[in-house]
Write a protein that holds these residues in place. Sequence first.
Motif, short mmCIF file in Angstrom:
data_model
loop_
_atom_site.label_atom_id
_atom_site.label_comp_id
_atom_site.label_asym_id
_atom_site.label_seq_id
_atom_site.Cartn_x
_atom_site.Cartn_y
_atom_site.Cartn_z
N GLU A 210 0.83 -1.20 0.00
CA GLU A 210 0.00 0.00 0.00
C GLU A 210 0.86 1.26 0.00
N ASP A 211 0.33 2.33 -0.56
CA ASP A 211 1.05 3.60 -0.65
C ASP A 211 0.85 4.47 0.59
N LEU A 212 -0.06 4.08 1.47
CA LEU A 212 -0.35 4.88 2.64
C LEU A 212 0.24 4.25 3.90
N SER A 214 0.07 4.98 8.10
CA SER A 214 -0.72 5.79 9.03
C SER A 214 -0.41 5.44 10.47
N LYS A 226 9.54 11.31 9.15
CA LYS A 226 9.38 10.88 7.76
C LYS A 226 10.75 10.69 7.13
N THR A 246 -1.96 10.27 8.29
CA THR A 246 -1.67 9.42 7.13
C THR A 246 -0.63 10.10 6.25
N CYS A 247 0.33 9.30 5.79
CA CYS A 247 1.37 9.79 4.88
C CYS A 247 1.27 9.02 3.57
N ASN A 248 1.15 9.75 2.46
CA ASN A 248 1.12 9.13 1.14
C ASN A 248 2.56 8.98 0.64
N LYS A 255 -1.81 13.89 5.83
CA LYS A 255 -3.16 14.27 6.23
C LYS A 255 -3.36 13.92 7.70
#
Length: 353
Positions: A210-212, A214, A226, A246-248, A255
Motif C-alpha cells: 500500500e502507498d499509505l 498511518s 518521515k 496518514t502519509c502518502n 493528512k
Amino acid sequence: MNKEILNKYLNNICSDEEFEEIVRWIKLQSRSKEGRSWSFEQWKKFVPELKETEKKKYNTLLDKIHHEINLRNNKGKRERFFQLSVYEWLRNAAAILFIPLLIVFFYFHSDYKFEKHEFSEVKIDTVEIIAPIGSRAVLQLSDGTEVNLNYGSKIRYPRNFIGDTREITLSGEGYFNVAHDSDKPFIVKTKKMNVIALGTEFNVMAYPDEDLVSSTLVEGKVMIEKMIQCGKIETIGVMVPGQHLTCNLKTGKIKSSKGNIDKYLAWKDDKLVFDNEPITGVVKKLSRKFNVDIELADDVKKYTYTVTFENDPLYLILDLMTQITPIKYTIFPRNKQKDGTYSKQKIRIEKQE
C-alpha cells in the motif's frame, strides 16, 4: 601451553598465572602452523560438563542458532563446513564464561576461517514474528510492551533491548501498548515513517503493498518522523490522543484528522469497521482477514460502504454487500497444485446486470 591448562581455562577454573600463560601463548605462539593445528584439534574435542539447567538454557539458544544456520544452507561446501563446525563448537562450549576470547582467537588465527559475512548475519538476538494472512497475533516484548499484529503483518525486534532506544521494525499493521521508560524511547520503524514514543498506546499501519502509512494515537504522545532522500529524516510533528495521521508515500502528502478513531483500531477486537470506505479498501481488508484473492471489475470501483462486521463469515459479508450496492460475486473453485496443496480461494466482484 598444554591441554590440561586449556581445559581448566575452558571450565573457568584456571588460576591467574595459568590464564596469563594462555594469553602469552595466544600472542606469541598461536600464529605458528603447529599452534593453529593443535588449537583447532582441542577445540573440536572439548566437551564440558553442564548442569541440567545449563543444558536446557543453551540447547534452546543453540536450536535458534542452528535454525539461522539452516536458513543459509545449500550455499557450498565452505558454508556447510561452517554450519557443522560452529554448531558442534557452540554445543560443546556455550556455557563457558570466557568464550569470547577463544572465538576471537579461532576466528583470526585458524586455517579454518569462516566466511565473515555469513558469521555476521547470524543474529541470534533478533526475533521475527509473522501473523500470516488470515491470522492475527499477540505478543509481549522484553520491556513489557504488548503488541497486537493484524492479518498479514510482520514485526522484527531484539530479544532484549540494548542501548538508548527500543527499536522494532513493522511491516503491516500493529497496535502497541508501550511500557513506559523515559530513558529509552520506543521506536516503530516502517519503510518510510518512524513513530517514537515513551509510554503510550497507538496503532501503526504500513503494509508493503500500500502507498499509505498511518498512525493513530490512543493515549500519551508520539513523534512522527518521515524518511526522505539520502537517508535523511524529517520530523513531521507530535501527535495528540484521538489524532489519526496518514502519509502518502508516492506524493509525500500528510493528512491529519482528530475525532472518532475507533474504526482504525477495531481490527484488534476482530471487527471490520468501514466508514464511507471505497470498495478497493474493503476488499483489501477482506483478503487479508480471510486469506482470499478478490478481483474487482472496473465498473464497481466507485462504490463505498459504511458498515460494521463482527465475527461474520466471508459469504455473509459478500451477501450484504450485494444488498447495499448493485454488485454480484463469483467464487471460483480452488485448484490442486503439483505439491498436493490447493491454490488460494479466488473471488470476482462485478456489477449486476
